[in-house]
Motif scaffolding. Structure first.
Motif, PDB file in Angstrom:
ATOM      1  N   LEU A 209       0.860  -1.177   0.000  1.00 47.48           N
ATOM      2  CA  LEU A 209       0.000   0.000   0.000  1.00 47.48           C
ATOM      3  C   LEU A 209       0.900   1.232   0.000  1.00 47.48           C
ATOM      4  CD1 LEU A 209      -2.530  -1.011   2.825  1.00 47.48           C
ATOM      5  CD2 LEU A 209      -2.834  -1.222   0.346  1.00 47.48           C
ATOM      6  N   PRO A 210       0.588   2.246  -0.801  1.00 45.71           N
ATOM      7  CA  PRO A 210       1.348   3.499  -0.719  1.00 45.71           C
ATOM      8  C   PRO A 210       1.426   4.012   0.725  1.00 45.71           C
ATOM      9  CG  PRO A 210      -0.090   3.538  -2.628  1.00 45.71           C
ATOM     10  CD  PRO A 210      -0.420   2.268  -1.877  1.00 45.71           C
ATOM     11  N   SER A 211       0.341   3.858   1.480  1.00 49.45           N
ATOM     12  CA  SER A 211       0.339   4.341   2.881  1.00 49.45           C
ATOM     13  C   SER A 211       1.452   3.675   3.692  1.00 49.45           C
ATOM     14  CB  SER A 211      -1.027   4.084   3.530  1.00 49.45           C
ATOM     15  OG  SER A 211      -1.351   2.699   3.504  1.00 49.45           O
ATOM     16  N   ASP A 212       1.673   2.388   3.483  1.00 46.75           N
ATOM     17  CA  ASP A 212       2.746   1.693   4.202  1.00 46.75           C
ATOM     18  C   ASP A 212       4.121   2.097   3.668  1.00 46.75           C
ATOM     19  OD1 ASP A 212       1.033   0.279   5.925  1.00 46.75           O
ATOM     20  OD2 ASP A 212       0.767  -1.359   4.482  1.00 46.75           O
ATOM     21  N   LEU A 213       4.220   2.293   2.352  1.00 48.01           N
ATOM     22  CA  LEU A 213       5.506   2.735   1.778  1.00 48.01           C
ATOM     23  C   LEU A 213       5.886   4.094   2.360  1.00 48.01           C
ATOM     24  CD1 LEU A 213       4.865   1.625  -1.910  1.00 48.01           C
ATOM     25  CD2 LEU A 213       6.548   0.633  -0.339  1.00 48.01           C
ATOM     26  N   TYR A 214       4.906   4.966   2.489  1.00 49.70           N
ATOM     27  CA  TYR A 214       5.183   6.289   3.074  1.00 49.70           C
ATOM     28  C   TYR A 214       5.690   6.174   4.517  1.00 49.70           C
ATOM     29  CZ  TYR A 214       3.004   9.092  -0.702  1.00 49.70           C
ATOM     30  OH  TYR A 214       2.707   9.711  -1.878  1.00 49.70           O
ATOM     31  N   LEU A 215       5.051   5.310   5.300  1.00 43.18           N
ATOM     32  CA  LEU A 215       5.513   5.150   6.694  1.00 43.18           C
ATOM     33  C   LEU A 215       6.936   4.590   6.727  1.00 43.18           C
ATOM     34  CD1 LEU A 215       2.367   3.718   8.562  1.00 43.18           C
ATOM     35  CD2 LEU A 215       3.285   6.043   8.708  1.00 43.18           C
ATOM     36  N   SER A 216       7.263   3.738   5.758  1.00 42.47           N
ATOM     37  CA  SER A 216       8.594   3.120   5.752  1.00 42.47           C
ATOM     38  C   SER A 216       9.677   4.075   5.263  1.00 42.47           C
ATOM     39  CB  SER A 216       8.590   1.848   4.898  1.00 42.47           C
ATOM     40  OG  SER A 216       8.610   2.164   3.513  1.00 42.47           O
ATOM     41  N   ASN A 217       9.274   5.101   4.487  1.00 40.74           N
ATOM     42  CA  ASN A 217      10.333   5.934   3.899  1.00 40.74           C
ATOM     43  C   ASN A 217      10.319   7.399   4.332  1.00 40.74           C
ATOM     44  OD1 ASN A 217       8.510   7.383   2.279  1.00 40.74           O
ATOM     45  ND2 ASN A 217       9.010   6.288   0.384  1.00 40.74           N
ATOM     46  N   SER A 218       9.392   7.802   5.177  1.00 39.88           N
ATOM     47  CA  SER A 218       9.392   9.214   5.566  1.00 39.88           C
ATOM     48  C   SER A 218      10.203   9.424   6.845  1.00 39.88           C
ATOM     49  CB  SER A 218       7.964   9.721   5.751  1.00 39.88           C
ATOM     50  OG  SER A 218       7.534   9.439   7.046  1.00 39.88           O
TER      51      SER A 218
HETATM   52  C1  LIG Z   1       8.069   6.992  -0.452  1.00 34.41           C
HETATM   53  O1  LIG Z   1       7.009   6.175  -0.924  1.00 34.41           O
HETATM   54  C2  LIG Z   1       6.056   6.860  -1.716  1.00 34.41           C
HETATM   55  C3  LIG Z   1       4.917   5.878  -1.985  1.00 34.41           C
HETATM   56  O2  LIG Z   1       5.361   4.816  -2.769  1.00 34.41           O
HETATM   57  C4  LIG Z   1       6.713   7.375  -2.981  1.00 34.41           C
HETATM   58  O3  LIG Z   1       5.760   8.073  -3.767  1.00 34.41           O
HETATM   59  C5  LIG Z   1       7.840   8.327  -2.577  1.00 34.41           C
HETATM   60  O4  LIG Z   1       8.554   8.753  -3.729  1.00 34.41           O
HETATM   61  C6  LIG Z   1       8.810   7.635  -1.622  1.00 34.41           C
HETATM   62  N1  LIG Z   1       9.744   8.628  -1.096  1.00 34.41           N
HETATM   63  C7  LIG Z   1      11.024   8.387  -1.006  1.00 34.41           C
HETATM   64  C8  LIG Z   1      11.842   9.482  -0.401  1.00 34.41           C
HETATM   65  O5  LIG Z   1      11.557   7.354  -1.373  1.00 34.41           O
END
Ligand SMILES: *[C@@H]1O[C@H](CO)[C@@H](O)[C@H](O)[C@H]1NC(C)=O
Ligand code: HEM
Ligand SMILES: *[C@@H]1O[C@H](CO)[C@@H](O)[C@H](O)[C@H]1NC(C)=O
Length: 267
Positions: A209-218
């Motif tokens: 989920l984009p929501s989980d990707l955001y939590l993992s990378n912010s």
């Molecule tokens: C973090 O994940 C989001 C969702 O996939 C993506 O759009 C964004 O570019 C990612 N940010 C970084 C810094 O990798």
């Protein structure tokens, strides 16, 4: 009439037992547990799709206001897009609450606790009964969506009294989740494990989920995300956060502990 010492003793035992009965878990939950366990275990004795849906239903009943059964009783389940994947489990849990004459709110949380325990490696969380039902719908648009960024999710959880750590620990429930196409959010959906955190961060999960990707990378949450890759860290954060969520809006002091029903079901 003069009371004999044995009738006095009997009176005392009856009074004590009466008091104890009021505090102990209603026996009907043992019967319900056996039904739910049959429904939530797949043939290979792991959690199945009904278990996944029940775990999610707990969040969707509680988070918009209170764990009050309004997901089912106020038709939030059938009326709101965010609940579309849970219409089936809402019907199942609502029917069981009626059949066994327990509160719908308790039934939803029981489904989640049993669903988690049914997954391989799933913890046995505390389960209490006595929630007051409500058929008044909660305000809409309170549950973050699949495209919500980290800041949006953090703000939504903070507004309900949850820390970033609690949020990141709770979304670990996606360890057992599947998307609307049936693809899982980690490679081991039948296991309650930290593969979800690792694979999401590496973007190697079957789907994320984009929501989980955001939590993992912010920056606000990525170090917490990484810390959850340790199984002990995750379970120690998840269990109290899930127990806290499962009594939102209810008076904990008036609830009766039925945790033993969960432990006995998965001994
Ligand atoms: C973090 O994940 C989001 C969702 O996939 C993506 O759009 C964004 O570019 C990612 N940010 C970084 C810094 O990798
Ligand atoms: C900000 C927080 C959350 C967001 C944005 C979120 C989002 C989602 C979305 C969009 C899905 C459906 C996936 C799809 O169809 O593509 C899903 C599934 C699921 N969610 Fe969450 N979720 C959150 C928190 C939680 C919490 C707190 C729990 C439970 C503790 C939970 C448990 C589940 C489960 C078990 C599924 C899978 C359901 C199934 O396979 O039927 N989620 N979540
Ligand atoms: C259902 O439970 C309530 C209390 O929780 C009780 O007042 C009522 O009599 C019960 N109904 C039946 C049919 O057992």
């Amino acid at each position: 009439m003069q009371m004999t010492s044995s009738s006095l003793l009997l009176a005392a035992v009856v009074a004590f037992a009466g008091n104890t009965v009021a505090q102990s878990c209603p026996t009907v939950w043992t019967t319900i547990a056996s039904d739910v366990k049959t429904a939530f275990l797949s043939d290979d004795s792991n959690c199945n799709d009904d278990a996944r849906a029940a775990i999610r239903a707990s969040f969707h009943d509680c988070f918009p206001g209170s764990c009050d059964g309004s997901l089912i009783l106020a038709n939030e389940c059938t009326d709101r897009g965010e609940n579309a994947q849970m219409v089936g489990i809402c019907s199942t849990l609502g029917d069981m609450a009626s059949q066994y004459n327990v509160s719908t709110a308790d039934m939803i949380q029981f489904g989640a606790a049993m669903g988690i325990a049914a997954c391989s490696l799933g913890p046995k969380i505390a389960f209490k009964v006595g929630r007051i039902d409500s058929s008044t719908a909660n305000a809409e648009n309170q549950i973050p969506g699949r495209n919500s960024d980290a800041a949006t999710q953090i703000a939504a959880f903070e507004a309900k009294g949850f820390t970033v750590t609690e949020l990141v620990a709770l979304v670990g429930a996606h360890s057992t989740a599947k998307d609307f196409n049936g693809e899982s959010l980690d490679s081991t959906p039948e296991q309650w494990d930290t593969t979800f955190y690792t694979e999401t961060a590496e973007e190697s999960a079957p789907d994320s989920l984009p929501s989980d990707l955001y939590l993992s990378n912010s920056t606000q949450s990525s170090s917490i995300w990484t810390s959850m890759e340790d199984a002990t860290t995750w379970v120690n954060a998840f269990v109290p956060a899930m127990e806290k969520m499962s009594i939102m809006g209810q008076d904990e002091a008036s609830l009766v502990d039925c945790s033993s029903v969960i432990t006995a079901s998965f001994a």
